[in-house]
Each structure stands twice: as structure tokens, then as C-alpha cells.
Design a protein around this motif. Structure first.
Motif, PDB file in Angstrom:
ATOM      1  N   PHE A 255      -6.350  19.892   1.713  1.00 26.72           N
ATOM      2  CA  PHE A 255      -7.789  19.915   1.950  1.00 26.72           C
ATOM      3  C   PHE A 255      -8.116  19.649   3.414  1.00 26.72           C
ATOM      4  O   PHE A 255      -9.265  19.721   3.819  1.00 26.72           O
ATOM      5  N   ARG A 256      -7.091  19.320   4.194  1.00 24.15           N
ATOM      6  CA  ARG A 256      -7.269  19.182   5.640  1.00 24.15           C
ATOM      7  C   ARG A 256      -6.682  20.383   6.375  1.00 24.15           C
ATOM      8  O   ARG A 256      -6.529  20.365   7.596  1.00 24.15           O
ATOM      9  N   GLY A 257      -6.318  21.394   5.594  1.00 27.66           N
ATOM     10  CA  GLY A 257      -5.811  22.616   6.194  1.00 27.66           C
ATOM     11  C   GLY A 257      -4.409  22.494   6.769  1.00 27.66           C
ATOM     12  O   GLY A 257      -4.038  23.260   7.665  1.00 27.66           O
ATOM     13  N   SER A 258      -3.617  21.546   6.256  1.00 20.61           N
ATOM     14  CA  SER A 258      -2.272  21.363   6.784  1.00 20.61           C
ATOM     15  C   SER A 258      -1.343  20.922   5.670  1.00 20.61           C
ATOM     16  O   SER A 258      -1.707  20.934   4.501  1.00 20.61           O
ATOM     17  N   ARG A 259      -0.120  20.533   6.040  1.00 22.43           N
ATOM     18  CA  ARG A 259       0.856  20.002   5.102  1.00 22.43           C
ATOM     19  C   ARG A 259       1.288  18.617   5.551  1.00 22.43           C
ATOM     20  O   ARG A 259       1.284  18.314   6.747  1.00 22.43           O
ATOM     21  N   ASN A 260       1.662  17.791   4.590  1.00 22.17           N
ATOM     22  CA  ASN A 260       2.250  16.508   4.960  1.00 22.17           C
ATOM     23  C   ASN A 260       3.759  16.557   4.708  1.00 22.17           C
ATOM     24  O   ASN A 260       4.308  17.578   4.283  1.00 22.17           O
ATOM     25  N   GLY A 261       4.434  15.436   4.959  1.00 24.67           N
ATOM     26  CA  GLY A 261       5.881  15.414   4.837  1.00 24.67           C
ATOM     27  C   GLY A 261       6.381  15.732   3.439  1.00 24.67           C
ATOM     28  O   GLY A 261       7.389  16.417   3.266  1.00 24.67           O
ATOM     29  N   PHE A 262       5.665  15.255   2.422  1.00 19.57           N
ATOM     30  CA  PHE A 262       6.089  15.502   1.047  1.00 19.57           C
ATOM     31  C   PHE A 262       6.011  16.996   0.722  1.00 19.57           C
ATOM     32  O   PHE A 262       6.912  17.552   0.081  1.00 19.57           O
ATOM     33  N   GLU A 263       4.966  17.643   1.194  1.00 20.92           N
ATOM     34  CA  GLU A 263       4.816  19.076   0.944  1.00 20.92           C
ATOM     35  C   GLU A 263       5.909  19.878   1.647  1.00 20.92           C
ATOM     36  O   GLU A 263       6.441  20.846   1.089  1.00 20.92           O
ATOM     37  N   TYR A 264       6.254  19.485   2.875  1.00 19.67           N
ATOM     38  CA  TYR A 264       7.332  20.177   3.578  1.00 19.67           C
ATOM     39  C   TYR A 264       8.656  19.992   2.853  1.00 19.67           C
ATOM     40  O   TYR A 264       9.466  20.917   2.751  1.00 19.67           O
ATOM     41  N   LEU A 265       8.887  18.783   2.345  1.00 21.87           N
ATOM     42  CA  LEU A 265      10.138  18.511   1.629  1.00 21.87           C
ATOM     43  C   LEU A 265      10.241  19.374   0.376  1.00 21.87           C
ATOM     44  O   LEU A 265      11.280  19.994   0.119  1.00 21.87           O
ATOM     45  N   LEU A 266       9.166  19.439  -0.425  1.00 19.83           N
ATOM     46  CA  LEU A 266       9.191  20.245  -1.646  1.00 19.83           C
ATOM     47  C   LEU A 266       9.433  21.716  -1.327  1.00 19.83           C
ATOM     48  O   LEU A 266      10.201  22.399  -2.011  1.00 19.83           O
ATOM     49  N   ALA A 267       8.778  22.205  -0.277  1.00 23.28           N
ATOM     50  CA  ALA A 267       8.959  23.609   0.104  1.00 23.28           C
ATOM     51  C   ALA A 267      10.398  23.867   0.527  1.00 23.28           C
ATOM     52  O   ALA A 267      10.988  24.905   0.184  1.00 23.28           O
ATOM     53  N   ALA A 268      10.991  22.921   1.251  1.00 15.26           N
ATOM     54  CA  ALA A 268      12.365  23.101   1.711  1.00 15.26           C
ATOM     55  C   ALA A 268      13.348  23.125   0.547  1.00 15.26           C
ATOM     56  O   ALA A 268      14.372  23.813   0.595  1.00 15.26           O
ATOM     57  N   LEU A 269      13.031  22.381  -0.528  1.00 20.41           N
ATOM     58  CA  LEU A 269      13.935  22.295  -1.672  1.00 20.41           C
ATOM     59  C   LEU A 269      13.616  23.320  -2.763  1.00 20.41           C
ATOM     60  O   LEU A 269      14.279  23.348  -3.793  1.00 20.41           O
ATOM     61  N   GLY A 270      12.613  24.146  -2.544  1.00 19.66           N
ATOM     62  CA  GLY A 270      12.256  25.160  -3.538  1.00 19.66           C
ATOM     63  C   GLY A 270      11.567  24.603  -4.757  1.00 19.66           C
ATOM     64  O   GLY A 270      11.604  25.204  -5.842  1.00 19.66           O
ATOM     65  N   ILE A 271      10.896  23.458  -4.612  1.00 17.00           N
ATOM     66  CA  ILE A 271      10.218  22.806  -5.733  1.00 17.00           C
ATOM     67  C   ILE A 271       8.736  23.164  -5.708  1.00 17.00           C
ATOM     68  O   ILE A 271       8.076  23.027  -4.681  1.00 17.00           O
TER      69      ILE A 271
ATOM     70  N   ARG B 150       0.861  -1.179   0.000  1.00 21.44           N
ATOM     71  CA  ARG B 150       0.000   0.000   0.000  1.00 21.44           C
ATOM     72  C   ARG B 150       0.897   1.229   0.000  1.00 21.44           C
ATOM     73  O   ARG B 150       1.803   1.349   0.823  1.00 21.44           O
ATOM     74  N   VAL B 151       0.680   2.136  -0.935  1.00 24.35           N
ATOM     75  CA  VAL B 151       1.517   3.322  -1.049  1.00 24.35           C
ATOM     76  C   VAL B 151       1.221   4.272   0.104  1.00 24.35           C
ATOM     77  O   VAL B 151       0.071   4.639   0.353  1.00 24.35           O
ATOM     78  N   THR B 152       2.271   4.659   0.814  1.00 26.30           N
ATOM     79  CA  THR B 152       2.144   5.586   1.930  1.00 26.30           C
ATOM     80  C   THR B 152       2.886   6.883   1.621  1.00 26.30           C
ATOM     81  O   THR B 152       3.637   6.974   0.642  1.00 26.30           O
ATOM     82  N   GLY B 153       2.687   7.884   2.471  1.00 27.67           N
ATOM     83  CA  GLY B 153       3.409   9.133   2.307  1.00 27.67           C
ATOM     84  C   GLY B 153       4.909   8.938   2.380  1.00 27.67           C
ATOM     85  O   GLY B 153       5.669   9.584   1.658  1.00 27.67           O
ATOM     86  N   THR B 154       5.349   8.016   3.232  1.00 27.56           N
ATOM     87  CA  THR B 154       6.785   7.724   3.330  1.00 27.56           C
ATOM     88  C   THR B 154       7.305   7.118   2.040  1.00 27.56           C
ATOM     89  O   THR B 154       8.411   7.434   1.590  1.00 27.56           O
ATOM     90  N   ASP B 155       6.503   6.253   1.393  1.00 28.53           N
ATOM     91  CA  ASP B 155       6.917   5.671   0.104  1.00 28.53           C
ATOM     92  C   ASP B 155       7.088   6.761  -0.945  1.00 28.53           C
ATOM     93  O   ASP B 155       8.025   6.723  -1.750  1.00 28.53           O
ATOM     94  N   VAL B 156       6.173   7.726  -0.957  1.00 29.14           N
ATOM     95  CA  VAL B 156       6.266   8.827  -1.921  1.00 29.14           C
ATOM     96  C   VAL B 156       7.560   9.605  -1.709  1.00 29.14           C
ATOM     97  O   VAL B 156       8.302   9.892  -2.657  1.00 29.14           O
ATOM     98  N   ILE B 157       7.850   9.927  -0.454  1.00 31.03           N
ATOM     99  CA  ILE B 157       9.055  10.703  -0.154  1.00 31.03           C
ATOM    100  C   ILE B 157      10.311   9.906  -0.467  1.00 31.03           C
ATOM    101  O   ILE B 157      11.266  10.414  -1.073  1.00 31.03           O
ATOM    102  N   THR B 158      10.320   8.630  -0.087  1.00 32.50           N
ATOM    103  CA  THR B 158      11.507   7.798  -0.299  1.00 32.50           C
ATOM    104  C   THR B 158      11.808   7.615  -1.784  1.00 32.50           C
ATOM    105  O   THR B 158      12.957   7.771  -2.224  1.00 32.50           O
ATOM    106  N   THR B 159      10.785   7.284  -2.582  1.00 34.56           N
ATOM    107  CA  THR B 159      11.027   7.092  -4.018  1.00 34.56           C
ATOM    108  C   THR B 159      11.396   8.414  -4.685  1.00 34.56           C
ATOM    109  O   THR B 159      12.212   8.439  -5.606  1.00 34.56           O
ATOM    110  N   PHE B 160      10.800   9.508  -4.222  1.00 38.30           N
ATOM    111  CA  PHE B 160      11.123  10.810  -4.792  1.00 38.30           C
ATOM    112  C   PHE B 160      12.582  11.163  -4.552  1.00 38.30           C
ATOM    113  O   PHE B 160      13.307  11.547  -5.484  1.00 38.30           O
TER     114      PHE B 160
END
Length: 392
Positions: free
Chosen positions: A210-226, A175-185
Motif C-alpha cells: 500500500f506504499r507502492g513498494s516491497r519490504n524484506g519479507f516480500e522480497y524473501l518470499l519472491a526469491a523463494l517462489g512462495i 514489539r514485532v518488527t519486519g526483522t522478527d517476521v523474517i527471522t521466525t519465518f
């Protein structure tokens, strides 16, 4: 009755000489002689006009090329790969054979009964196509379902370069999780560099907006300027390229022996990735393979930000003592995070001078550490100095 028949009958049945018939019908004696000879050889039917078309054409498709076109169609179809005229033409070119036009290839396939009529499709001119101008300008990602031999449902996570259609990553998961998305990315960025943007749907593994927050992938992209781009809900056409790619992938998998385990399926996916990137021309790329298209143009880069371009990204879990370990230049270093954070999943960003640890789910900065190559323990700079964790 044709004039040729009248001339011949006047000679054969009315008794006119060939010269008299020539004068009467205002033609040459040689033409009368030719008509009479044809009649004597083949009867009246031989007098009909003969086609001037040559019996053979110097520009026609050679028979060995026709045979190869039919063989390629059958082989590619059996392999579950695209077997259209454009693809067949590409394979002929790779084999250094004469390459007919795609319309000629289609006629050969049709004459061999290898084309099934398809219903009329929406004209391509009616679509608004979006395509990145450079490799790494946009990476698309999505996952699709597949089943193992015993019926177990598996999810296949893919990363696709929008410009070149290069399949950057293709991995199987229970099952694809948020951690899988970050790791493969991050694994993919190590091989291909950072993209300027990503394009995904609004699944929770990609965004929590849509839940009014950020997840780990969103924080990572923001940190890298993506830049992060998400499609509109219930509008899969935005991610059309990767949706069509899933059809190609499943068509190929259908023609393989069903995998019994995830490792077996991953082996198949690794083989498909090579075929798709290096041995399959893409119609939208002018018969280039994705690998060639990806290498042909300068790569896009994310917008520069405060994070050094020379960085490392790691994912880990704080141990029960509130610590992490990090290997740098062949040496193992210990990072003190804090007992209160034991068990938390974290993202570690490391540049030349510091290591920053953030909570993977919330983006909260848990600790910062100065890079001190000669020391085994790097303390948390957000806290006052204290004793070595666990020491007496």
C-alpha cells in the motif's frame, strides 16, 4: 376408574370369586389373582400399570466414566483448555475408557450443572470455509497483545499451518518488527520446510504494497517462489483460524501465573505449543491433534524457481568496514560488500555455488559472491577486483 380397579373391587367388596370375576370381565383367573395380590400388598395405587423399563441399563454410562467426564471438564477448564464434549471424548479414548456419544457427555455435564447456556450463534452452514488441502500449502501469521505481570505490553507472533492447525512458531517480543517476521519465518522453514504460500493481514511487517513498494519479507518470499496472500482490509475473517487460535492462547495464558519477563513468557508459550500441538484434539480435524494431522499428509511445496532448493538464509548487518562474515562447513569466510553499505540490514541467500546479499528493506542486490571453500575472503563479483578491505 381403570378396569383393574373395577375387577379388584368386585372381588373384595362385591364378593365375587376370582373365577366369577374372570368370566365377567373376560380375563384369565391368573390375572385376577395377580391384581388382588397387588391390592393386598400396596393398595389401589399398586394396580396402576408398571413400567417395563429395567431398573438398570446394560448400555448405560458406567458410574466411573461419568465421574471421569466431570473431572475432565473441571480439570480442562481450570487449565484454560477446551473442555467441550468432543475434547472430553478424546481424552477418554486416550485413557482407554468407554467413550459415550458427545450428546451423552453433554447430558452428563448438564446434569452436573457444568454447562452454561450460550446465546444462539450464527449457523455454521452460513460460513464459507477455506482450508488448505495439504500441510505447508498455506501458513497463516499474525500477532496479538499480552501483558506481563507489571502491565508491560508484549506482542506474541504466531505462525499456524492452515491445513493441520499446527502451531509452527509462537514467540514473544517487545514489539514485532519486519526483522522478527523474517527471522521466525526462516527458523520455522528450517524445521518444517518451505510453505507454498503465506496468508497474513496487511500490516507493514508483512507487506508494503500500500506504499507502492516491497519490504524484506516480500522480497524473501519472491526469491523463494512462495506465493504471498493478504486479507482484505477490515475483514479479519480471512484469517479466521489464527484469530480463533489467539482466543485459545489467551484463555490458556489467563490461567497461568503472570510472567514477569519475556523469557518467562516464552517458556510458557513453549509449553503451550507442546500442549496445543500434541495433547489437544481439534474439533475441525476429526479429533486428531494438529501434530497428527500435519504428519498424516504429504507436504505441499512452493513453485520451483531459479533459486536452488538447497539454500541457506541469513540476516545480518554490514559492519563498519563494509564486510560480513559467513560460516560454511565449519569455516569462517569474509564477504566484501562495500563501505557505502556499512550499517545496512541485509538478507543473505546461499546455495551450492554462490551467496547473494540484498538490502533487507529495499530488496536491492548489494553483492554476489562465488563459493570458494579454500579462500577466506569472497569478493563482491559486482565490482572489479581490488585490495583486501582495510589492507594497506
Amino acid at each position: 376408574m381403570s378396569k383393574a380397579r373395577v375387577i379388584v373391587l368386585s372381588v373384595v367388596h362385591q364378593g365375587l370369586t376370582k373365577a366369577e370375576a374372570a368370566r365377567k370381565f373376560d380375563v384369565s383367573w391368573q390375572w385376577v389373582h395377580t391384581l388382588v395380590t397387588r391390592y393386598e400388598t400396596g393398595g389401589l395405587d399398586a394396580l396402576e400399570p408398571h413400567s417395563r423399563r429395567p431398573h438398570t441399563s446394560s448400555t448405560g454410562t458406567p458410574e466411573h466414566v461419568r465421574t471421569r467426564i466431570i473431572a475432565l471438564r473441571q480439570q480442562l477448564t481450570t487449565d484454560g483448555l477446551d473442555a467441550g464434549p468432543v475434547t472430553i471424548a478424546w481424552h477418554l479414548e486416550q485413557e482407554h475408557l468407554p467413550v459415550p456419544s458427545t450428546s451423552t457427555i453433554r447430558r452428563i455435564l448438564d446434569a452436573a450443572g457444568l454447562i452454561t447456556p450460550q446465546p444462539k450463534k450464527r449457523p455454521k452452514s452460513s460460513y464459507r470455509r477455506f482450508e488448505a488441502d495439504q500441510p505447508n500449502e498455506t501458513w497463516q501469521s499474525d500477532f496479538t497483545h499480552w501483558r506481563l505481570a507489571d502491565g508491560t505490553d508484549i506482542e506474541i507472533l504466531n505462525w499456524l499451518d492452515d491445513h493441520s492447525r499446527l502451531l509452527l512458531s509462537c514467540t514473544a517480543h517487545h514489539r514485532v518488527t519486519g526483522t522478527d517476521v523474517i527471522t521466525t519465518f526462516t527458523t520455522t522453514t528450517e524445521a518444517h520446510g518451505l510453505p507454498a504460500s503465506t496468508l497474513t493481514d496487511n500490516g507493514l511487517v508483512y507487506t508494503a504494497r500500500f506504499r507502492g513498494s516491497r519490504n524484506g519479507f516480500e522480497y524473501l518470499l519472491a526469491a523463494l517462489g512462495i506465493q504471498q496472500k493478504n486479507g482484505h482490509p477490515y475483514h479479519p475473517q480471512t484469517q479466521g483460524k489464527i484469530e480463533r487460535f489467539h482466543q485459545t492462547l489467551k484463555r490458556w495464558l489467563t490461567n497461568q501465573t503472570p510472567a514477569a519477563t519475556i523469557p518467562e513468557l516464552q517458556t510458557q508459550l513453549d509449553r503451550f505449543r507442546i500442549i496445543y500441538n500434541q495433547h489437544r484434539p481439534h474439533r475441525a480435524l476429526g479429533r486428531l491433534t494438529p501434530a497428527l494431522a500435519y504428519a498424516a499428509t504429504i507436504k505441499a511445496q512452493p513453485t520451483p524457481n531459479s533459486l536452488s532448493t538447497h539454500y541457506r538464509v541469513r540476516f545480518d548487518t554490514v559492519d563498519r568496514f563494509g564486510k560480513l562474515t559467513l560460516r560454511r562447513a565449519g569455516k569462517l569466510h569474509h564477504l566484501g560488500i562495500g563501505h557505502e553499505h556499512a550499517g545496512n540490514p541485509v538478507l543473505i541467500l546461499v546455495d551450492h555455488t554462490s551467496a547473494t546479499v540484498t538490502h533487507l528493506d529495499t530488496g536491492e542486490i548489494l553483492s554476489t559472491h562465488h563459493i570458494e571453500p579454500d579462500k577466506k575472503y569472497w569478493r563482491n563479483q559486482t565490482k572489479k577486483p581490488g585490495r583486501w578491505p582495510g589492507s594497506s
